[in-house]
Write a protein that holds these residues in place. Sequence first.
Motif, mmCIF file in Angstrom:
data_model
loop_
_atom_site.group_PDB
_atom_site.id
_atom_site.type_symbol
_atom_site.label_atom_id
_atom_site.label_comp_id
_atom_site.label_asym_id
_atom_site.label_seq_id
_atom_site.Cartn_x
_atom_site.Cartn_y
_atom_site.Cartn_z
ATOM 1 N N ARG A 279 -0.440 -7.625 1.150
ATOM 2 C CA ARG A 279 -1.710 -7.007 0.954
ATOM 3 C C ARG A 279 -1.666 -5.600 1.595
ATOM 4 O O ARG A 279 -2.266 -4.709 0.874
ATOM 5 N N GLY A 280 -1.108 -5.556 2.821
ATOM 6 C CA GLY A 280 -1.401 -4.230 3.359
ATOM 7 C C GLY A 280 0.233 -3.408 3.447
ATOM 8 O O GLY A 280 -0.076 -2.424 4.448
ATOM 9 N N GLY A 281 1.177 -3.942 3.538
ATOM 10 C CA GLY A 281 2.399 -3.470 3.873
ATOM 11 C C GLY A 281 2.659 -3.434 5.426
ATOM 12 O O GLY A 281 1.913 -4.113 5.981
ATOM 13 N N ILE A 282 3.473 -2.522 5.677
ATOM 14 C CA ILE A 282 4.054 -2.397 7.208
ATOM 15 C C ILE A 282 3.830 -1.046 7.475
ATOM 16 O O ILE A 282 4.996 -0.310 7.235
ATOM 17 N N ALA A 283 2.687 -0.287 7.826
ATOM 18 C CA ALA A 283 2.535 1.104 7.992
ATOM 19 C C ALA A 283 3.704 1.685 9.100
ATOM 20 O O ALA A 283 4.217 2.636 8.582
ATOM 21 N N ALA A 284 4.013 0.969 10.174
ATOM 22 C CA ALA A 284 4.860 1.568 11.026
ATOM 23 C C ALA A 284 6.409 1.746 10.473
ATOM 24 O O ALA A 284 6.962 2.321 11.058
ATOM 25 N N LYS A 285 6.617 0.738 9.694
ATOM 26 C CA LYS A 285 7.808 0.884 8.927
ATOM 27 C C LYS A 285 8.041 1.782 7.541
ATOM 28 O O LYS A 285 8.956 1.762 7.041
ATOM 29 N N GLY A 286 6.870 2.187 7.089
ATOM 30 C CA GLY A 286 6.927 3.016 5.981
ATOM 31 C C GLY A 286 6.937 1.848 4.852
ATOM 32 O O GLY A 286 7.439 2.225 3.675
ATOM 33 N N VAL A 287 6.575 0.430 5.133
ATOM 34 C CA VAL A 287 6.592 -0.414 3.716
ATOM 35 C C VAL A 287 5.234 -0.435 3.312
ATOM 36 O O VAL A 287 4.102 -0.761 3.751
ATOM 37 N N PRO A 288 5.249 -0.158 1.753
ATOM 38 C CA PRO A 288 3.977 -0.325 1.034
ATOM 39 C C PRO A 288 3.658 -1.654 0.827
ATOM 40 O O PRO A 288 4.436 -2.532 0.914
ATOM 41 N N ALA A 289 2.308 -1.913 0.459
ATOM 42 C CA ALA A 289 1.752 -3.094 0.164
ATOM 43 C C ALA A 289 2.292 -3.394 -1.035
ATOM 44 O O ALA A 289 2.378 -2.773 -2.182
ATOM 45 N N CYS A 290 3.035 -4.716 -1.202
ATOM 46 C CA CYS A 290 3.324 -5.450 -2.428
ATOM 47 C C CYS A 290 2.198 -5.375 -3.654
ATOM 48 O O CYS A 290 2.570 -5.209 -4.864
ATOM 49 N N ALA A 291 1.021 -5.616 -3.139
ATOM 50 C CA ALA A 291 0.189 -5.741 -4.107
ATOM 51 C C ALA A 291 -0.375 -4.474 -4.926
ATOM 52 O O ALA A 291 -0.650 -4.472 -5.917
ATOM 53 N N GLY A 292 0.188 -3.325 -4.396
ATOM 54 C CA GLY A 292 -0.207 -1.887 -4.961
ATOM 55 C C GLY A 292 0.725 -1.840 -6.373
ATOM 56 O O GLY A 292 0.077 -1.338 -7.318
ATOM 57 N N CYS A 293 1.635 -2.421 -6.397
ATOM 58 C CA CYS A 293 2.503 -2.494 -7.693
ATOM 59 C C CYS A 293 2.477 -3.987 -8.513
ATOM 60 O O CYS A 293 2.240 -4.002 -9.762
ATOM 61 N N HIS A 294 2.400 -5.135 -7.716
ATOM 62 C CA HIS A 294 2.482 -6.455 -8.293
ATOM 63 C C HIS A 294 1.195 -7.148 -8.593
ATOM 64 O O HIS A 294 1.101 -8.176 -8.599
#
Length: 239
Positions: free
Chosen positions: A161-176
């Motif tokens: 739902r929110g990704g991992i900001a510290a690692k630059g990982v976007p939320a999966c929900a943004g695309c899926h």
Amino acid sequence: MRQTSQISKFTSLRAGFAVLSIFALIGISGAVIAADADPMAPAAKAEVPGKPKADAVAGEALYSNGDASRGVTACITCHGPKGQSAIGTWPKLSAQHAAYTAKQLRNFKEGSRANPIMMGMAATLTEQDMVNIAAFLSKQPVSQGVAQNKETIQLGQSIYRGGIAAKGVPACAGCHSPNGAGIPAQYPLLGGQWADYSYAQLVAFSNGTRKNGPMMTTIATKLSDQEMKAVADYIAGLH
């Protein structure tokens, strides 16, 4: 001299009459041709080869029975009735967006997505076969699943739902999408997929085994093994 002048004038008149007659005939011929053509008929256009028209009925027949004459193996053997496989070794295909399924089959055939079994299966398929199978699967009901690991459910939900900001990982929900439904022709349906399969694909993207999704390669390389397992398990319960 007078007689000669009269003959000259007569000759000029005859020549002029002949020219006018020729133009008149041309005009009449043109009118006849124009009259023969249907003024309401659309202008003829050159035929341009287009994409194959999907035939879900033909797709079901090939999915369920294969085609021994061409060496096409029935998909149902591994992926189950209606694309609802029984174990995580084989992904669930039911309700998957047709464009995505067709693309994966195409990639297997071309070799841009490596998998020895699927590359062999796709090798005998035509473009029309791929489009037909994809159309059939897209019309099947979603196969729902359940998240199994209670200890990682929160971590998986947080990443999805929110990704991992510290690692630059976007939320999966943004695309899926929030419920894992994906976006037709862009991002695949993930909700309800076997956790084992989703995890295996994340690992494949991460280590470079799977190369047909540059965006996913970038994302997966930033995830730890624990994070991949957590988000894969969470996805299994989405619907």
